[in-house]
Scaffold this active site. Structure first.
Site, PDB file in Angstrom:
ATOM      1  N   ARG A 196     -11.347   0.293  15.656  1.00  0.00           N
ATOM      2  CA  ARG A 196     -11.240   1.122  13.831  1.00  0.00           C
ATOM      3  C   ARG A 196     -12.282   0.193  12.873  1.00  0.00           C
ATOM      4  O   ARG A 196     -12.712   0.310  12.177  1.00  0.00           O
ATOM      5  CB  ARG A 196      -9.389   1.482  14.032  1.00  0.00           C
ATOM      6  CG  ARG A 196      -9.024   1.930  12.856  1.00  0.00           C
ATOM      7  CD  ARG A 196      -7.103   2.200  12.555  1.00  0.00           C
ATOM      8  NE  ARG A 196      -6.968   0.221  12.139  1.00  0.00           N
ATOM      9  CZ  ARG A 196      -5.620   0.925  11.888  1.00  0.00           C
ATOM     10  NH1 ARG A 196      -4.585   1.248  11.856  1.00  0.00           N
ATOM     11  NH2 ARG A 196      -5.780  -0.643  10.778  1.00  0.00           N
ATOM     12  N   TYR A 223      12.494  32.478   6.885  1.00  0.00           N
ATOM     13  CA  TYR A 223      11.634  32.979   7.690  1.00  0.00           C
ATOM     14  C   TYR A 223      11.735  32.948   9.040  1.00  0.00           C
ATOM     15  O   TYR A 223      11.990  32.119  10.126  1.00  0.00           O
ATOM     16  CB  TYR A 223      10.695  32.142   7.393  1.00  0.00           C
ATOM     17  CG  TYR A 223      10.471  32.518   5.563  1.00  0.00           C
ATOM     18  CD1 TYR A 223      10.506  33.160   5.070  1.00  0.00           C
ATOM     19  CD2 TYR A 223      10.443  30.701   5.430  1.00  0.00           C
ATOM     20  CE1 TYR A 223       9.772  33.713   3.938  1.00  0.00           C
ATOM     21  CE2 TYR A 223       9.674  31.021   4.547  1.00  0.00           C
ATOM     22  CZ  TYR A 223       9.481  32.198   3.312  1.00  0.00           C
ATOM     23  OH  TYR A 223       8.772  32.435   1.608  1.00  0.00           O
ATOM     24  N   MET A 272       9.545  25.357   1.793  1.00  0.00           N
ATOM     25  CA  MET A 272       8.521  24.647   1.529  1.00  0.00           C
ATOM     26  C   MET A 272       9.712  23.391  -0.188  1.00  0.00           C
ATOM     27  O   MET A 272       9.450  22.437   0.369  1.00  0.00           O
ATOM     28  CB  MET A 272       7.354  25.120   0.115  1.00  0.00           C
ATOM     29  CG  MET A 272       6.788  24.915  -0.604  1.00  0.00           C
ATOM     30  SD  MET A 272       5.655  25.499  -1.412  1.00  0.00           S
ATOM     31  CE  MET A 272       4.545  25.889   0.185  1.00  0.00           C
ATOM     32  N   LYS A 319       0.700  -1.062  -0.292  1.00  0.00           N
ATOM     33  CA  LYS A 319       0.443  -0.334  -0.254  1.00  0.00           C
ATOM     34  C   LYS A 319       0.786   1.231   0.159  1.00  0.00           C
ATOM     35  O   LYS A 319       2.255   1.050   0.478  1.00  0.00           O
ATOM     36  CB  LYS A 319      -1.465   0.143   1.153  1.00  0.00           C
ATOM     37  CG  LYS A 319      -0.098   0.431   2.579  1.00  0.00           C
ATOM     38  CD  LYS A 319      -1.067  -0.319   3.888  1.00  0.00           C
ATOM     39  CE  LYS A 319      -0.650   0.083   4.923  1.00  0.00           C
ATOM     40  NZ  LYS A 319      -1.312  -0.028   6.258  1.00  0.00           N
TER      41      LYS A 319
END
Length: 371
Positions: free
Chosen positions: A137, A265, A313, A43
């Site tokens: 779940r 930043y 990013m 998966k």
């Protein structure tokens, strides 16, 4: 003074399929005494390592089942040319039963409503009754088990489904000996007994994933489901497996700065001395967790160097100290750790998460190199 690379290579994720092969063989050996088969769970694009490549490698190395979470992933497995039983276990009520049947994909059934929808398709689907064995779940809750068994027997008698297996999942398999694991095993075996009382004859029982496969032979039953372990992750922390990934990025810019210079930043890092900064063209859009800012390291020129400032990013800044490299030098973000580079486990620790999240989060713009 700033130096800039004249030719920028791209961040690259190197995928070592020989590691997947070695890990698969290890799990095959680990289940030899219990005679359980190995289901390779591919998966999430093979845990970020490539669904088709991991599937083929695992089967070639001894896995006899494949596991996915959707019919679409199952179709991709079939289109890769693999011809072993495939199970999809996270299916919506309106799952495409016809497509599953056409591609010989087994379906997990977590409740009566799902079963009714699958049976109504009339495709004769192969199903695994999925029981909640202690996670609240996926799977049918205990108070629904008997109704699910009876409904499955009626659907099988009508020729609408074939009940192949009964499955569950362990919540605490990473902690060997935890009482919840014994409870989960007993719950699964109770579910199998109820199925047989209803007139069903499931031929495969499966409960254990990677951690339990390595630590608890009693949970092996007929099939074990190994996903993270294929790519070198052991949630139990008991076994060193082969790491299958190495992530690198080029240094694209090098600059010398004075003390008192804010980096990135928000100036979350201010240099406390004159130092050399290197810029890497990789960031959180590529899968580096932003929360690891100020804690992570990478390997540059054989030495671990700290990430400083906020991971952006597209960009990450590394403090080289007084060591100088030329633009174009390779930075190893993570790898097996044999040469001192950080590992996936290191990045998971810096980010306060698990290795699974790191390996499945590498972005698509990172170039893949498979060997």
């Amino acid at each position: 003074m700033t130096a800039v690379a004249t030719r920028v290579r791209t961040p690259t994720l190197e995928i070592d399929l020989s590691a997947v092969a070695a890990n698969t063989r290890r799990f095959v050996r680990a289940t030899a005494s219990s005679s359980a088969e190995v289901m390779a769970v591919v998966k999430a694009d093979g845990f970020g390592h490539g669904l088709a490549d991991v599937a083929r490698t695992a089967v070639d190395s001894g896995a006899t089942w494949l596991g996915v979470t959707s019919v679409a992933e199952g179709v991709a497995v079939r289109e890769s040319g693999v011809d072993v039983p495939v199970l999809s276990w996270l299916n919506p009520v309106d799952v495409d039963v016809e497509t599953a049947a056409r591609h010989r994909i087994d379906l997990a059934v977590p409740g009566v409503r799902h079963l009714a929808a699958i049976a109504a398709a009339g495709a004769g689907a192969r199903v695994h009754l999925q029981l909640d064995t202690g996670m609240a779940r996926d799977g049918a809750a205990e108070d629904e088990w008997r109704a699910l068994m009876r409904a499955a027997r009626r659907a099988e008698a009508a020729g609408d489904v074939t009940v192949v297996g009964v499955m569950g999942h362990l919540a605490m398999a990473g902690e060997s000996g935890h009482p919840a694991n014994k409870q989960g095993l007993l719950a699964l075996l109770n579910g199998v007994e109820l199925a047989e009382q209803a007139g069903l004859r499931p031929v495969v029982r499966h409960l254990a994933a990677t951690a339990a496969t390595l630590t608890d032979p009693a949970t092996h039953l007929d099939v074990v489901r190994v996903g993270a372990g294929l790519v070198g992750i052991d949630p139990s922390g008991t076994t060193r497996l082969c790491t299958a990934l190495r992530l690198t990025a080029p240094v694209v810019q090098v600059r010398r700065v004075a003390a008192g210079v804010g980096v990135g930043y928000g100036h979350t890092h201010v240099t406390d001395r004159a130092t050399t900064l290197a810029l890497l063209p990789i960031g959180y859009a590529d899968g580096l967790p932003r929360v690891a800012s100020g804690r992570a390291h990478v390997l540059v020129a054989g030495l671990r160097r700290p990430v400083v400032g906020v991971i952006s990013m597209d960009q990450t800044v590394v403090d080289l100290g007084d060591h100088v490299v030329e633009p174009g030098a390779e930075a190893v973000v993570f790898g097996p750790g044999d040469d001192g580079e950080p590992t996936v486990a290191d990045w998971a620790r810096w980010a306060g998460t698990i290795p699974h999240e790191i390996v499945t989060g590498i972005g698509h713009r990172v170039e893949r190199s498979v060997r």
